[in-house]
Design an enzyme around this catalytic site. Sequence first.
Site, PDB file in Angstrom:
ATOM      1  N   TYR A 136      20.149   3.277  21.391  1.00 44.10           N
ATOM      2  CA  TYR A 136      19.256   3.378  22.552  1.00 44.10           C
ATOM      3  C   TYR A 136      19.184   1.989  23.192  1.00 44.10           C
ATOM      4  CZ  TYR A 136      17.203   7.990  21.417  1.00 44.10           C
ATOM      5  OH  TYR A 136      16.980   9.321  21.185  1.00 44.10           O
ATOM      6  N   LYS A 186      28.163   5.303   9.470  1.00 42.11           N
ATOM      7  CA  LYS A 186      29.400   5.903   9.998  1.00 42.11           C
ATOM      8  C   LYS A 186      30.425   4.781  10.090  1.00 42.11           C
ATOM      9  CE  LYS A 186      31.965   9.169  11.515  1.00 42.11           C
ATOM     10  NZ  LYS A 186      32.531  10.140  10.541  1.00 42.11           N
ATOM     11  N   ASP A 219      28.074  12.349   8.903  1.00 39.97           N
ATOM     12  CA  ASP A 219      28.599  13.719   9.001  1.00 39.97           C
ATOM     13  C   ASP A 219      28.447  14.447   7.665  1.00 39.97           C
ATOM     14  OD1 ASP A 219      30.375  11.725   8.231  1.00 39.97           O
ATOM     15  OD2 ASP A 219      32.161  12.790   8.893  1.00 39.97           O
ATOM     16  N   ASP A 243      17.169  10.119  15.025  1.00 39.16           N
ATOM     17  CA  ASP A 243      16.629  11.121  15.942  1.00 39.16           C
ATOM     18  C   ASP A 243      17.253  12.490  15.660  1.00 39.16           C
ATOM     19  OD1 ASP A 243      15.104  12.066  18.096  1.00 39.16           O
ATOM     20  OD2 ASP A 243      16.771  11.808  19.488  1.00 39.16           O
ATOM     21  N   ASP A 247      15.526  16.102  13.526  1.00 41.94           N
ATOM     22  CA  ASP A 247      15.475  17.476  14.032  1.00 41.94           C
ATOM     23  C   ASP A 247      16.120  18.422  13.024  1.00 41.94           C
ATOM     24  OD1 ASP A 247      14.417  16.502  16.455  1.00 41.94           O
ATOM     25  OD2 ASP A 247      15.542  17.976  17.636  1.00 41.94           O
TER      26      ASP A 247
HETATM   27  N1  GGG Z   1       6.981  14.205  21.309  1.00 41.90           N
HETATM   28  C1  GGG Z   1       7.603  13.250  22.066  1.00 41.90           C
HETATM   29  C2  GGG Z   1       8.716  13.783  22.912  1.00 41.90           C
HETATM   30  O1  GGG Z   1       8.489  14.351  23.945  1.00 41.90           O
HETATM   31  N2  GGG Z   1       9.938  13.613  22.445  1.00 41.90           N
HETATM   32  C3  GGG Z   1      11.056  14.139  23.121  1.00 41.90           C
HETATM   33  C4  GGG Z   1      12.270  13.327  23.028  1.00 41.90           C
HETATM   34  O2  GGG Z   1      13.269  13.721  23.586  1.00 41.90           O
HETATM   35  N3  GGG Z   1      12.267  12.195  22.367  1.00 41.90           N
HETATM   36  C5  GGG Z   1      13.404  11.383  22.272  1.00 41.90           C
HETATM   37  C6  GGG Z   1      13.266  10.347  21.235  1.00 41.90           C
HETATM   38  O3  GGG Z   1      12.380  10.420  20.373  1.00 41.90           O
HETATM   39  O4  GGG Z   1      14.072   9.437  21.232  1.00 41.90           O
END
Ligand code: GGG
Length: 352
Positions: A136, A186, A219, A243, A247
């Site tokens: 980022y 990686k 991976d 990130d 998820d």
């Molecule tokens: N709850 C915070 C939110 O809206 N996150 C959405 C998102 O895309 N976050 C990207 C990140 O955490 O880098």
Amino acid sequence: MAQVIGVIGGDGIGPEVVGATRTVLDAVAEVHTLDLAYETYDWSCHTYAETGTMMPDDGLDRLAEHDAVLLGAVGWPGVPDHVSLWGLLIPIRRHFRLYVNERPIALFEGMESPLRNARPGEIDLVVVRENVEGEYSEIGGRLNRGFADEMAVQEAVFTRPGVTRIVDHAFALARQRGGRLTSATKSNGIVHTMPFWDEIVRERAAEHPDVDWESELIDALAAKVVLQPERYDVIVASNLFGDILSDLTAAVAGSIGIAPSANLDPTREHPSMFEPVHGSAPDIAGQGVANPIGTVWSAVMMLDHLGHGEAAADLMDAVRHSLRSPGTRTRDLGGTAGTAEVTQALVAHVRA
Ligand code: GGG
């Protein structure tokens, strides 16, 4: 003196889940006689449409006055995601040097994992995401716009202090949890930054000889999180890997709707920020069906950070209790409750 929390509902389901969390926090504060006050900000994509910015020029200065920030979600159709994210969420993380993003997840009783053999208690891990550098990055640009040879360049930034501090934080957390640390890498494909990451992990491991650790290619790690999630306890990862991985770990535990996060400045010089992992979910916004647990669990982490361990533990008990029955679980978890019913159940348990 009251501890003041800056509250940003944001977009979509953000204001709904933050509103639910505020209600629950009021009950917790009453029961535990906590002196909590709130300053609410309506910064969002709506603000952007009206003013051309996601937050006012002095937005960060205003948040700097607070003891913590509670945020819902950012993003709404019509505003490009990189505009909304880099106009609100990411400036907060960077300005306040919130270099740790802790993202715990667990498979609780009453929840169903999409993995056929996973049982409650078997998944219980934390992704420690580096939160202010890595992939980022603001360094880069677009060239030759509109021509056939148009191009985009984005530089990943990994600094020695940046990697060292996140790895040290993860080792300390692994020690505290009595578990083991996995470093996501990686270095077979990303030839400069990832071998550098690995080198620093190895160096820091020597300073934490009591913590068992391993390094895994991202991976293979992603596949193993699905196949053997029970083998993981603390996973430290770069900004992008963390990130994506968080998820995945939330999905493996049953729903991203319950996943919390703490954006921490461990030096405590700046306010830390607490937000659910999920986004604004425009498809279900305004229907009263959003799962508030991700934000409520984030509030548990906030209470802990603010020094209210007992209140945090009580609220976490309420979360576990509400997840047990379909009548107090939302639809994403196979339940029948709306946001309001889950909120009522949490309040009732806190007051019981
Ligand atoms: N709850 C915070 C939110 O809206 N996150 C959405 C998102 O895309 N976050 C990207 C990140 O955490 O880098």
